[in-house]
Enzyme design. Structure first.
Site, PDB file in Angstrom:
ATOM      1  N   GLU A 234       0.819  -1.209   0.000  1.00 31.74           N
ATOM      2  CA  GLU A 234       0.000   0.000   0.000  1.00 31.74           C
ATOM      3  C   GLU A 234       0.854   1.261   0.000  1.00 31.74           C
ATOM      4  O   GLU A 234       1.482   1.595   1.007  1.00 31.74           O
ATOM      5  CB  GLU A 234      -0.923   0.025   1.218  1.00 31.74           C
ATOM      6  CG  GLU A 234      -1.836   1.232   1.221  1.00 31.74           C
ATOM      7  CD  GLU A 234      -2.853   1.228   2.344  1.00 31.74           C
ATOM      8  OE1 GLU A 234      -3.793   2.030   2.277  1.00 31.74           O
ATOM      9  OE2 GLU A 234      -2.712   0.414   3.279  1.00 31.74           O
TER      10      GLU A 234
ATOM     11  N   GLU B 125     -12.171   1.658   3.657  1.00 31.35           N
ATOM     12  CA  GLU B 125     -11.286   2.085   4.745  1.00 31.35           C
ATOM     13  C   GLU B 125     -11.431   3.590   4.974  1.00 31.35           C
ATOM     14  O   GLU B 125     -10.536   4.386   4.690  1.00 31.35           O
ATOM     15  CB  GLU B 125      -9.828   1.717   4.450  1.00 31.35           C
ATOM     16  CG  GLU B 125      -8.993   1.770   5.717  1.00 31.35           C
ATOM     17  CD  GLU B 125      -7.508   1.608   5.471  1.00 31.35           C
ATOM     18  OE1 GLU B 125      -6.840   1.033   6.332  1.00 31.35           O
ATOM     19  OE2 GLU B 125      -7.022   2.066   4.425  1.00 31.35           O
TER      20      GLU B 125
END
Length: 308
Positions: free
Chosen positions: A187, A284
């Site tokens: 990420e 998220e």
């Protein structure tokens, strides 16, 4: 939302929060399996706590609530820190409700210190040990993806050397994961919320994944982070497409649900769908409004953004 706080909250929470629907029972009620209210075209994955005011604190109730609203996936950054009993209960519920497990965080994240970047063999072995431990968790909860963050830059070391160190560590991690069909997703995180981290841009992540050259090492393209870091979302998604294994969602500014910021999520989701993406898009983000009203607003935002 600060990702460090976000991950910490998930690791500490053994509570499960639910998402509010249309005509559901009171908060904390044991939920049945009413007819699905929505049919989404993509696999959006809520997290525990997102819908607590409707579903109550029990993780199983929260999962059932999510399924009742039409969500077919779930992610949990803190899954690795939950008890085996809780993991097994959640896995059983997801299987019964035909929900796909998304990412969990695979290892301790170093937010301010070099981790895989400086070539420290002790830190590399620590990382690999945690990856091995995460395989057992992934199997227990039927997860196919786990999040990896290589850590902070090593400021006294040339970036080319740092990249080589990261690639070598990820190759060894891939050797652990490949036999199990599990993928770590790297990420990139934006410079504003997480200054100084090694991995920040999608082209950089693309280059690392190409160098690792494994089906067990792909990109987690977090649309919120990349809007801040580089923008140009759809062209960058296209350029990275072969190496993207997972998406995460959050609008900017605020890191809340789609429709609350500047990102045209209807167009982004439409584009991802048009490319035949079968994976998960993790939710998220926070809720822009507190309480049940805010939970309903999250559901409505996804219904609106998924209309194409």
């Amino acid at each position: 939302m600060d990702r460090r706080k976000f991950v910490k909250q998930k690791l500490m929470a053994t509570t499960a929060l639910g998402l509010g629907g249309i005509s559901l029972g009171t908060a904390g009620e044991k939920l049945g399996t009413p007819p699905v209210k929505n049919t989404f075209q993509l696999k959006y994955a809520p997290h525990l706590g997102m819908f607590k005011n409707h579903a109550g604190d029990d993780p199983v109730d929260q999962l059932n609530f999510m399924a009742d609203q039409g969500f077919t996936a779930f992610e949990d950054n803190g899954m690795k820190g939950r008890s085996i009993q809780t993991q097994e209960k959640m896995a059983s519920t997801m299987a019964k409700r035909n929900m796909t497990m998304g990412v969990f965080v695979a290892h301790e994240i170093f937010w301010k210190e070099p981790y895989l970047t400086n070539g420290d063999t002790a830190l590399r072995e620590k990382f690999l040990k945690e990856i091995q431990e995460s395989v057992a968790v992934a199997k227990r909860v039927n997860a196919k993806w786990m999040t990896v963050v290589p850590g902070h830059i090593a400021p006294r070391l040339n970036m080319a050397y740092q990249t080589t160190n990261v690639v070598e560590a990820l190759k060894r991690a891939s050797d652990i994961l490949e036999p199990h069909g599990i993928t770590m997703v790297l990420e990139p995180l934006n410079f504003r919320d997480h200054p100084g981290l090694f991995l920040s841009e999608s082209p950089q992540a693309f280059s690392v994944c190409k160098s690792v050259d494994s089906p067990s090492c792909k990109i987690l393209f977090d649309i919120y982070h990349q809007q801040i870091q580089e923008g140009n979302l759809i062209p960058n998604i296209d350029a990275c497409w072969d190496e993207i294994g997972y998406f995460q969602i959050g609008d900017n500014p605020g890191r809340n649900e789609p429709t609350t910021g500047e990102i045209n999520y209807t167009n982004v989701f439409k584009h991802i769908h048009s490319k035949g993406f079968q994976g998960i898009l993790g939710m998220e983000h926070g809720n822009s409004i507190q309480g049940k009203e805010g939970e309903l607003a999250v559901i409505e935002a996804y219904k609106k953004s998924d209309t194409f």
